[in-house]
Scaffold this active site. Sequence first.
Site, PDB file in Angstrom:
ATOM      1  N   ARG A  95       0.774  -8.724  14.291  1.00 44.62           N
ATOM      2  CA  ARG A  95       0.150  -7.748  13.383  1.00 44.62           C
ATOM      3  C   ARG A  95      -0.808  -8.447  12.422  1.00 44.62           C
ATOM      4  O   ARG A  95      -1.872  -7.918  12.114  1.00 44.62           O
ATOM      5  CB  ARG A  95       1.229  -6.997  12.591  1.00 44.62           C
ATOM      6  CG  ARG A  95       1.907  -5.928  13.416  1.00 44.62           C
ATOM      7  CD  ARG A  95       3.139  -5.408  12.728  1.00 44.62           C
ATOM      8  NE  ARG A  95       2.851  -4.607  11.566  1.00 44.62           N
ATOM      9  CZ  ARG A  95       3.733  -4.370  10.586  1.00 44.62           C
ATOM     10  NH1 ARG A  95       4.942  -4.898  10.654  1.00 44.62           N
ATOM     11  NH2 ARG A  95       3.410  -3.625   9.583  1.00 44.62           N
ATOM     12  N   LYS A 149       0.833  -1.217   0.000  1.00 47.31           N
ATOM     13  CA  LYS A 149       0.000   0.000   0.000  1.00 47.31           C
ATOM     14  C   LYS A 149       0.863   1.260   0.000  1.00 47.31           C
ATOM     15  O   LYS A 149       0.614   2.199  -0.739  1.00 47.31           O
ATOM     16  CB  LYS A 149      -0.929   0.042   1.225  1.00 47.31           C
ATOM     17  CG  LYS A 149      -1.875  -1.121   1.348  1.00 47.31           C
ATOM     18  CD  LYS A 149      -2.845  -0.930   2.505  1.00 47.31           C
ATOM     19  CE  LYS A 149      -2.203  -0.790   3.879  1.00 47.31           C
ATOM     20  NZ  LYS A 149      -1.461  -1.984   4.331  1.00 47.31           N
ATOM     21  N   ARG A 156      12.006  -1.616  10.445  1.00 46.90           N
ATOM     22  CA  ARG A 156      11.003  -1.192  11.428  1.00 46.90           C
ATOM     23  C   ARG A 156      10.944  -2.180  12.578  1.00 46.90           C
ATOM     24  O   ARG A 156      10.991  -3.391  12.362  1.00 46.90           O
ATOM     25  CB  ARG A 156       9.627  -1.108  10.751  1.00 46.90           C
ATOM     26  CG  ARG A 156       9.416   0.176  10.004  1.00 46.90           C
ATOM     27  CD  ARG A 156       8.152   0.156   9.184  1.00 46.90           C
ATOM     28  NE  ARG A 156       6.968  -0.335   9.898  1.00 46.90           N
ATOM     29  CZ  ARG A 156       5.741  -0.329   9.386  1.00 46.90           C
ATOM     30  NH1 ARG A 156       5.542   0.135   8.167  1.00 46.90           N
ATOM     31  NH2 ARG A 156       4.720  -0.777  10.078  1.00 46.90           N
ATOM     32  N   ARG A 209      -8.689   1.308  10.075  1.00 48.91           N
ATOM     33  CA  ARG A 209      -8.087   0.023  10.441  1.00 48.91           C
ATOM     34  C   ARG A 209      -9.100  -0.891  11.136  1.00 48.91           C
ATOM     35  O   ARG A 209      -8.794  -2.016  11.450  1.00 48.91           O
ATOM     36  CB  ARG A 209      -6.959   0.356  11.393  1.00 48.91           C
ATOM     37  CG  ARG A 209      -5.734  -0.491  11.439  1.00 48.91           C
ATOM     38  CD  ARG A 209      -4.950  -0.568  10.186  1.00 48.91           C
ATOM     39  NE  ARG A 209      -3.637  -1.105  10.452  1.00 48.91           N
ATOM     40  CZ  ARG A 209      -2.512  -0.531  10.072  1.00 48.91           C
ATOM     41  NH1 ARG A 209      -2.532   0.590   9.406  1.00 48.91           N
ATOM     42  NH2 ARG A 209      -1.363  -1.107  10.349  1.00 48.91           N
ATOM     43  N   ARG A 261      11.884  -6.099   4.431  1.00 46.42           N
ATOM     44  CA  ARG A 261      11.596  -4.687   4.150  1.00 46.42           C
ATOM     45  C   ARG A 261      12.562  -3.774   4.908  1.00 46.42           C
ATOM     46  O   ARG A 261      12.899  -4.016   6.056  1.00 46.42           O
ATOM     47  CB  ARG A 261      10.162  -4.357   4.579  1.00 46.42           C
ATOM     48  CG  ARG A 261       9.842  -2.866   4.462  1.00 46.42           C
ATOM     49  CD  ARG A 261       8.367  -2.597   4.406  1.00 46.42           C
ATOM     50  NE  ARG A 261       7.694  -2.773   5.689  1.00 46.42           N
ATOM     51  CZ  ARG A 261       6.382  -2.568   5.853  1.00 46.42           C
ATOM     52  NH1 ARG A 261       5.630  -2.225   4.824  1.00 46.42           N
ATOM     53  NH2 ARG A 261       5.829  -2.753   7.038  1.00 46.42           N
TER      54      ARG A 261
HETATM   55  P1  AMP Z   1       1.497   0.690   9.279  1.00 44.36           P
HETATM   56  O1  AMP Z   1       2.658   1.584   8.983  1.00 44.36           O
HETATM   57  O2  AMP Z   1       0.233   1.113   8.570  1.00 44.36           O
HETATM   58  O3  AMP Z   1       1.819  -0.768   9.086  1.00 44.36           O
HETATM   59  O4  AMP Z   1       1.181   0.879  10.834  1.00 44.36           O
HETATM   60  C1  AMP Z   1       2.137   0.549  11.821  1.00 44.36           C
HETATM   61  C2  AMP Z   1       1.470   0.509  13.182  1.00 44.36           C
HETATM   62  O5  AMP Z   1       0.927   1.792  13.492  1.00 44.36           O
HETATM   63  C3  AMP Z   1       0.288  -0.448  13.313  1.00 44.36           C
HETATM   64  O6  AMP Z   1       0.699  -1.761  13.599  1.00 44.36           O
HETATM   65  C4  AMP Z   1      -0.479   0.192  14.470  1.00 44.36           C
HETATM   66  O7  AMP Z   1       0.162  -0.075  15.706  1.00 44.36           O
HETATM   67  C5  AMP Z   1      -0.309   1.677  14.195  1.00 44.36           C
HETATM   68  N1  AMP Z   1      -1.375   2.199  13.302  1.00 44.36           N
HETATM   69  C6  AMP Z   1      -1.216   2.722  12.054  1.00 44.36           C
HETATM   70  N2  AMP Z   1      -2.385   3.124  11.563  1.00 44.36           N
HETATM   71  C7  AMP Z   1      -3.321   2.846  12.511  1.00 44.36           C
HETATM   72  C8  AMP Z   1      -4.725   3.017  12.589  1.00 44.36           C
HETATM   73  N3  AMP Z   1      -5.442   3.548  11.586  1.00 44.36           N
HETATM   74  N4  AMP Z   1      -5.350   2.612  13.728  1.00 44.36           N
HETATM   75  C9  AMP Z   1      -4.667   2.100  14.758  1.00 44.36           C
HETATM   76  N5  AMP Z   1      -3.341   1.895  14.748  1.00 44.36           N
HETATM   77  C10 AMP Z   1      -2.667   2.267  13.638  1.00 44.36           C
END
Ligand code: AMP
Length: 216
Positions: free
Chosen positions: A171, A13, A160, A88, A127
């Site tokens: 996750r 994404k 990360r 989410r 990654r």
């Molecule tokens: P991502 O970069 O989208 O994979 O997000 C990394 C982490 O950020 C996730 O595992 C959550 O802990 C937090 N996170 C990101 N976006 C959201 C969201 N919309 N709602 C809740 N937690 C989020």
Amino acid sequence: MKIILLGPPGSGKGTVAKKMQIELGIPVISTGVILREAIDGNTELGKKVKSIMSKGELVPDYLIMKIIRERVEQKDCKNGYIFDGFPRNIEQARSLEKLNSEHSEQIDYIFYFEIPFSEIIQRLSSRRVCKKCSTNYNLLFKPPREKDICDLCGGDLYQREDDKAETVKNRLKVYEKQTLPLKNFYKEKEVLITVDANSSKNAFLEILKKLEGKKR
Ligand code: AMP
């Protein structure tokens, strides 16, 4: 144009969103990037979310909605935006509907990134992300030209915290339980378009095709 990119972690994404930003001239709003920046800056928000994110859990909805409300009101969003990693869960999707209806707006497209879980685990473990501009690399499929250095801005690449094996498992569990139900939620509203995310390049081209002639 307002777009949501929906799909599991590691489905590409973020990579596709960056390309779309250039093509469509509207900003990407990635809640994950915003939260990681808050952690790096050691802000109040960063302190609140650090341990939640390192476990791969979701940050509370009220914090996310505060971020979203503030971000969509900024000037650069006046012609639209691309959500990456938001909403989410169903609760966030409902809050977004409420926010949009307050502004008499609606989401135009929701693209669902379809990819097998086995592929995701491999992608996430290899990654690397640029500390400076958040560009994603993959040591197997899209390595940087110079080891640990971003091709685009020269920033340092890092893994990360939540891409490490133990956290990835959680996750994916969290994704299945909380985020995947959004697929049906939006399918019922007939706004969901599924794209094959096995290749980010093809997913991007598939999306462009769907949007053809609709750029603003
Ligand atoms: P991502 O970069 O989208 O994979 O997000 C990394 C982490 O950020 C996730 O595992 C959550 O802990 C937090 N996170 C990101 N976006 C959201 C969201 N919309 N709602 C809740 N937690 C989020």
